[in-house]
Design an enzyme around this catalytic site. Structure first.
Site, short mmCIF file in Angstrom:
data_model
loop_
_atom_site.label_atom_id
_atom_site.label_comp_id
_atom_site.label_asym_id
_atom_site.label_seq_id
_atom_site.Cartn_x
_atom_site.Cartn_y
_atom_site.Cartn_z
N ARG A 1 29.47 20.84 5.06
CA ARG A 1 28.86 21.16 6.36
C ARG A 1 28.99 22.67 6.64
O ARG A 1 28.05 23.30 7.13
CB ARG A 1 29.55 20.36 7.47
CG ARG A 1 29.07 20.72 8.87
CD ARG A 1 29.75 19.89 9.95
NE ARG A 1 29.20 20.19 11.27
CZ ARG A 1 29.55 19.56 12.38
NH1 ARG A 1 30.44 18.59 12.34
NH2 ARG A 1 29.02 19.88 13.54
N CYS B 1 21.39 6.79 16.99
CA CYS B 1 22.10 8.05 17.19
C CYS B 1 22.78 8.04 18.55
O CYS B 1 22.28 7.43 19.49
CB CYS B 1 21.09 9.19 17.12
SG CYS B 1 21.75 10.80 17.56
N ASP B 2 23.90 8.74 18.66
CA ASP B 2 24.63 8.75 19.93
C ASP B 2 24.17 9.84 20.89
O ASP B 2 24.60 9.89 22.03
CB ASP B 2 26.13 8.93 19.68
CG ASP B 2 26.44 10.33 19.16
OD1 ASP B 2 25.54 10.96 18.57
OD2 ASP B 2 27.57 10.79 19.34
N HIS C 1 17.08 13.67 17.48
CA HIS C 1 17.47 15.03 17.89
C HIS C 1 16.24 15.87 18.26
O HIS C 1 16.22 17.08 18.02
CB HIS C 1 18.28 15.74 16.77
CG HIS C 1 19.69 15.24 16.66
ND1 HIS C 1 20.57 15.66 15.70
CD2 HIS C 1 20.38 14.37 17.42
CE1 HIS C 1 21.75 15.07 15.85
NE2 HIS C 1 21.64 14.27 16.90
N TYR D 1 18.97 19.12 21.77
CA TYR D 1 18.88 19.68 20.42
C TYR D 1 17.57 20.45 20.20
O TYR D 1 17.45 21.19 19.22
CB TYR D 1 19.02 18.59 19.36
CG TYR D 1 20.46 18.33 18.95
CD1 TYR D 1 21.44 18.10 19.90
CD2 TYR D 1 20.84 18.30 17.61
CE1 TYR D 1 22.76 17.86 19.54
CE2 TYR D 1 22.15 18.06 17.25
CZ TYR D 1 23.11 17.84 18.20
OH TYR D 1 24.40 17.59 17.84
N ARG E 1 30.58 25.70 13.61
CA ARG E 1 31.02 24.42 14.14
C ARG E 1 31.93 23.67 13.14
O ARG E 1 32.90 23.05 13.54
CB ARG E 1 29.77 23.58 14.47
CG ARG E 1 30.03 22.25 15.10
CD ARG E 1 30.47 22.38 16.56
NE ARG E 1 30.96 21.11 17.05
CZ ARG E 1 31.69 20.96 18.15
NH1 ARG E 1 31.99 22.00 18.90
NH2 ARG E 1 32.10 19.78 18.53
C1 G6P Z 1 26.35 14.59 18.47
C2 G6P Z 1 25.17 14.24 17.62
C3 G6P Z 1 25.61 13.81 16.26
C4 G6P Z 1 26.50 14.84 15.65
C5 G6P Z 1 27.65 15.17 16.55
C6 G6P Z 1 28.39 16.36 15.96
O1 G6P Z 1 27.11 13.46 18.74
O2 G6P Z 1 24.38 13.24 18.16
O3 G6P Z 1 24.48 13.62 15.47
O4 G6P Z 1 27.01 14.37 14.44
O5 G6P Z 1 27.17 15.52 17.81
O6 G6P Z 1 29.57 16.57 16.60
P1 G6P Z 1 30.63 17.60 16.05
O7 G6P Z 1 31.68 17.56 17.08
O8 G6P Z 1 31.07 17.08 14.69
O9 G6P Z 1 29.94 18.91 15.95
#
Ligand code: G6P
Length: 439
Positions: free
Chosen positions: A91, A167-168, A198, A263, A283
């Protein structure tokens, strides 16, 4: 009662998903929880604590942590899939390589998201195949990222599989809407939404009496984004989410008739997003230095103490949508949820073969999408460009094609020129050796 396997057991999100499952046993009774990961060492950092969490809540629930797909997938009703192929170090490269060229560095949006997509497709397909081999009646609730490309791969490569892509992000947004509109819970409101994962817009938010609250919501967003008046960065434990919530102000000003998915900031304001990024600390670094250390540290503490009493691990409230979805499938609740599904005419003036994110009614036979009707030109244009980018990545995977991947990068709204696309792609190819098919 049901048996579940969490694919991607070594994820930093796993313990809070376990706590969420344990908090919802009255709705979704469980007899067995399994963790599955192909990295046994990483999963092993969490598993002893997860075992204690489960035992202390309900000792009758069997717990298994395994790296063996047969053990993981035998006799399961639900697979909760949140795999991350290449884990956080990959990532980090997805984010840092584009940023070197002044392009958005994000895990699902822009070139890094495309790179992650090409890496994830084989991993997700492999897990679907295990599921079908060992538990053909199991449902996979798949929230593995990048969800849009993963969903397109599922549509093409495993069209008849019992996989539901979800997706959340909408849940997080709906929580903000409820807060802005003065409701206790997002579930008190009814939503209409269309888009891609997104990448979408709310066109209606109604209270329980059926009153339309969208103008009020958008009026607020034009002033404060999704933050509350008087709030500052210090009110947020996660500053990234504060920035994102605030940026909604700019996004909504492009079309104040809808409430956008935050997003869209990466596609509509890539210059601002890059200006705001530190190319040397992204991130992925924040997550590795923050959440990863915190969660793994707390799991080690629990294992050492032999009890989870006084734990700082929190229930993954957002992750409740997973229980909602499993409950809808198991008990035929007909709950309405946003899912990523083949368009198939639901958005009338849009590609029927696109994977779109739209409201669906979920019951024991799966989902039925609601009809959306026609969408406006601005949104349709943005969506069509993005859908083609996602399709080109799936083409690149199937055909092992450098050219398709170059076209995907060039077409992405986040990339300013084909020159830049080629430079980023060539670096990503080196970085993804062993993960990508040979292009
Ligand atoms: C949100 C998005 C997810 C993503 C996450 C990343 O929940 O919907 O798709 O994976 O954010 O979070 P992070 O804390 O890992 O950057």
């Amino acid at each position: 009662s049901f048996s579940v396997v969490i694919a991607g057991g070594g994820s930093t999100y796993t313990p809070e998903i376990i706590l969420m499952l344990l908090a919802n046993l009255d709705r979704l009774p469980l007899c067995c929880i399994k963790l599955y990961d192909n990295d046994g060492e990483r999963q092993g950092l969490l598993a002893p604590a997860v075992k204690i969490l489960i035992e202390e809540r309900d000792p009758s629930i069997e717990f298994v942590a395994t790296t063996d797909p047969e053990i993981a997938y035998t006799d399961v009703d639900f697979c909760l899939a949140h795999i991350r192929v290449g884990k956080l170090p990959m990532r980090e490269l997805d984010e840092k390589i584009p940023l070197k060229y002044g392009v958005v560095g994000q895990e699902t949006c822009g070139p890094g998201g495309l790179a992650y997509g090409l890496r994830s497709i084989p991993g997700v397909i492999e897990n679907i195949d295990y599921m079908e081999k060992y538990s053909p009646n199991c449902w996979m609730l798949n929230y593995s990222n990048p969800a849009a490309i993963v969903a397109e791969a599922c549509r093409r490569l495993r069209p008849n599989s019992r996989v539901i892509n979800i997706c959340d992000m909408p849940i997080g947004l709906e929580d903000s809407f409820a807060r802005i509109l003065g409701f206790q819970s997002r579930k008190q409101l009814d939503y209409r939404y269309f888009g891609l994962n997104h990448f979408g817009w709310y066109t209606s938010v109604k209270d329980p009496e059926g009153n339309e609250l969208l103008p009020k919501l958008v009026g607020h967003e034009l002033k404060y984004g999704n933050t509350m008046p008087g709030e500052s960065m210090d009110d947020y434990t996660d500053h990234t989410w504060y920035d994102t919530a605030l940026k909604v102000k700019d996004i909504v000003s492009l079309d104040p008739s809808m409430a956008p998915n935050s997003y869209l900031q990466y596609y509509l304001f890539p210059d601002d997003m890059v200006a705001h990024s530190d190319p040397h600390y992204t991130r992925a670094n924040m997550v590795m230095d923050g959440r990863e250390k915190r969660v793994f540290g707390e799991c080690a503490r629990i294992a050492e103490a032999g009890t989870a009493a006084g734990t700082t691990l929190k229930i993954g409230i957002h992750a409740e949508f997973i229980v909602d979805l499993a409950t809808a499938l198991a008990f035929n609740t007909h709950e309405r949820m946003l899912l990523i599904v083949p368009n198939n005419g639901a958005i009338e003036n849009f590609d029927p073969e696109a994977m779109v994110e739209i409201p669906c009614v979920v019951g024991k036979d799966g989902y039925e999408p609601l009809s959306i009707g026609k969408i406006p030109t601005f949104q349709k244009g943005l969506m069509y460009e993005q859908v083609c980018v996602e399709k080109l990545v799936a083409d690149a995977y199937e055909q092992h094609s450098y050219l398709k991947m170059l076209q995907a990068m060039t077409l992405s709204k986040t990339v300013p020129s084909a020159n830049v696309a080629k430079k980023i792609l060539d670096e990503l190819i080196v970085a993804n050796e062993g993960y990508w098919p040979e292009l």
